[in-house]
Every structure is written in C-alpha cells, then in structure tokens.
Design an enzyme around this catalytic site. Sequence first.
Site, PDB file in Angstrom:
ATOM      1  CG  ASP A  70      -0.276  -0.398   2.523  1.00 23.89           C
ATOM      2  OD1 ASP A  70       0.971  -0.359   2.585  1.00 23.89           O
ATOM      3  OD2 ASP A  70      -0.991  -0.756   3.476  1.00 23.89           O
ATOM      4  CG  ASN A 133      -8.767  -1.281  11.903  1.00 17.24           C
ATOM      5  OD1 ASN A 133      -7.811  -1.929  11.490  1.00 17.24           O
ATOM      6  ND2 ASN A 133      -9.225  -0.221  11.276  1.00 17.24           N
ATOM      7  CG  HIS A 135      -5.630  -1.973   8.799  1.00 20.36           C
ATOM      8  ND1 HIS A 135      -5.756  -0.674   9.247  1.00 20.36           N
ATOM      9  CD2 HIS A 135      -4.299  -2.223   8.814  1.00 20.36           C
ATOM     10  CE1 HIS A 135      -4.565  -0.180   9.507  1.00 20.36           C
ATOM     11  NE2 HIS A 135      -3.663  -1.098   9.266  1.00 20.36           N
ATOM     12  CD  GLU A 140      -8.539   1.056   7.548  1.00 29.36           C
ATOM     13  OE1 GLU A 140      -8.522   0.178   8.435  1.00 29.36           O
ATOM     14  OE2 GLU A 140      -7.814   2.075   7.605  1.00 29.36           O
TER      15      GLU A 140
HETATM   16  C1  GLP Z   1      -0.249   0.312   8.521  1.00 27.73           C
HETATM   17  C2  GLP Z   1      -0.090  -0.432   7.184  1.00 27.73           C
HETATM   18  C3  GLP Z   1      -0.180  -1.908   7.378  1.00 27.73           C
HETATM   19  C4  GLP Z   1       0.458  -2.257   8.707  1.00 27.73           C
HETATM   20  C5  GLP Z   1      -0.409  -1.743   9.817  1.00 27.73           C
HETATM   21  C6  GLP Z   1       0.190  -1.893  11.199  1.00 27.73           C
HETATM   22  O1  GLP Z   1      -0.796   1.535   8.480  1.00 27.73           O
HETATM   23  N1  GLP Z   1      -0.860  -0.031   6.094  1.00 27.73           N
HETATM   24  O2  GLP Z   1       0.412  -2.576   6.281  1.00 27.73           O
HETATM   25  O3  GLP Z   1       0.580  -3.638   8.826  1.00 27.73           O
HETATM   26  O4  GLP Z   1      -0.851  -0.451   9.556  1.00 27.73           O
HETATM   27  O5  GLP Z   1       1.141  -0.911  11.430  1.00 27.73           O
HETATM   28  P1  GLP Z   1       2.152  -0.971  12.659  1.00 27.73           P
HETATM   29  O6  GLP Z   1       3.103  -2.058  12.362  1.00 27.73           O
HETATM   30  O7  GLP Z   1       2.812   0.382  12.663  1.00 27.73           O
HETATM   31  O8  GLP Z   1       1.345  -1.236  13.865  1.00 27.73           O
END
Ligand code: GLP
Length: 247
Positions: A70, A133, A135, A140
């Site tokens: 992403d 959440n 995702h 989402e």
């Molecule tokens: C982000 C990304 C995800 C990631 C998730 C967790 O915003 N789009 O690919 O796995 O949220 O992020 P973090 O590892 O900072 O908790």
Amino acid sequence: MNQPAILVAPTADTAEAVVAEHCIAAIAAHPRIVLGLATGRTMVGVYDKIVAGCARASLSLAGVTTFNLDEYCGLPEGHPASFRAYMRRHLIDRTDIDPARSHVPIGIDGAGYERLIAMAGGIDLQLLGIGRNGHIGFNEPGSAITSRTRIVTLAPTTLEDNRDAFDGCAPREAMTMGIATILGAREIVLLATGPAKAEALADAFGGPVRAGNPASALQRHPRVTVVCDADAAARLDPALRQIAATP
Ligand code: GLP
C-alpha cells in the site's frame, strides 16, 4: 477453512527474527523470488534483521522483485512518511535490491498494479502486519474478500495510529492491494507484536471469516503462518498457539 499455524515467540525481537530468517531462507532457496512487502513499525526490526542476515551470509537480493501492499495518496515524492521513503530507508538503500524491481502502488491505477504483479509471475511470499482494527494492507473493516488493488478511505483508528508521522495533516486515502490480491500470494506470513494487536489477532483467528475483521480472510488461504510475541498472543485461544522455534 484453514487454521493457520500461530507461532508465539517470547519477545518482539525474537518474533522479528523468526520472520526475517523465514524470508532469508526463502530468498536463498529462490533468488528470483517475488516478495510482497509491508510497512509499519512492526516491520522495522524485520528489515533490520534481513539486511544484517543477508550481509552475514553474503546473500544477494539483486534478483528479488518486490511489491508493497500500500501507499498513501497525495504525498509528494520523498515525503518521509511515504511508504516509498520507508522502503528506501529500511531495505532498498541498505541492500543490492534493484530499485527498478521494487514496486509501490502509486502513479499507477489498481488494475495496472495487478497487471505488474501478474507479469512478475505472482507473489511468492507476502509479509503482512495487522492494524489494531484487523486491517491488512489498508483493507479496513468492511472490505470485501473479493477486493483488488484500489483507492480506499482510511478508518479513524488508522488515521489516529499514523498521525504522529504527519504533523497533523495525515492523508485520508491510500492505494492498497485488495484482500483477493493478498490471498493470491503463494505463501503469507503475518507478524503481530505488542499488546495493541492482541484483540484483533484473537478475533481474526478465533472466530469466523467476516468483513468486520479483514485479517480473518487469511483463514481462506492454505499457507499462512502467523508469528507473534507473547503480548500480541495474550488473547488467543491457547489451543491455537504453538511455541516458535527461535533462530
Ligand atoms: C499500517 C499499514 C499496514 C500495517 C499496519 C500496522 O498503516 N498499512 O500494512 O501492517 O498499519 O502498522 P504498525 O506495524 O505500525 O502497527
């Protein structure tokens, strides 16, 4: 329905090492591997360990192709919170990966990104984190299991979690691989660390597949490994947990 292997390591550091060693072994076995890559705080230690492990083993990444999950919409080239900049900082500039073979979904439409993945032969190994959440990528809650790469609106919890990187004006939209795109990978490894992920993780793998928790869709994939630390595993059904063999 498949119940994935859920490997619990004692600490975040050892969980990162398990994932990094898995990636290094996959690259060593298949130097032209196509990797799907994730960003976020969880993955920083994984990339550090991949960089160090490849250097130690004199393992070249020159034949590897990568596709990131992403990217935020509307950020100028070089913005430090962009996932392009993240990948350069944590992996690309520290290895011999060819930047021309490292793809991030920006400057291309969703169908074009899907075509690029298909032309590379599909993703062999997809790395995933998980949002609190549930995702995966930026899919989402509510995302369809049939979704493909597209532009999405970010959930309030996601904006809140990532706000610090943006001086108060975080992008509200992002391009993300869809859930069906992710499920198209031949193998998936999801890493979750820290107590904030415990509930999403337990909900993803302890109940039915449902759009309210996008990570639950991974139960539909035959080859998923979940690696977590003790904090993230705290709310998992003990029957689902296996002790990770730490490298
Ligand atoms: C982000 C990304 C995800 C990631 C998730 C967790 O915003 N789009 O690919 O796995 O949220 O992020 P973090 O590892 O900072 O908790």
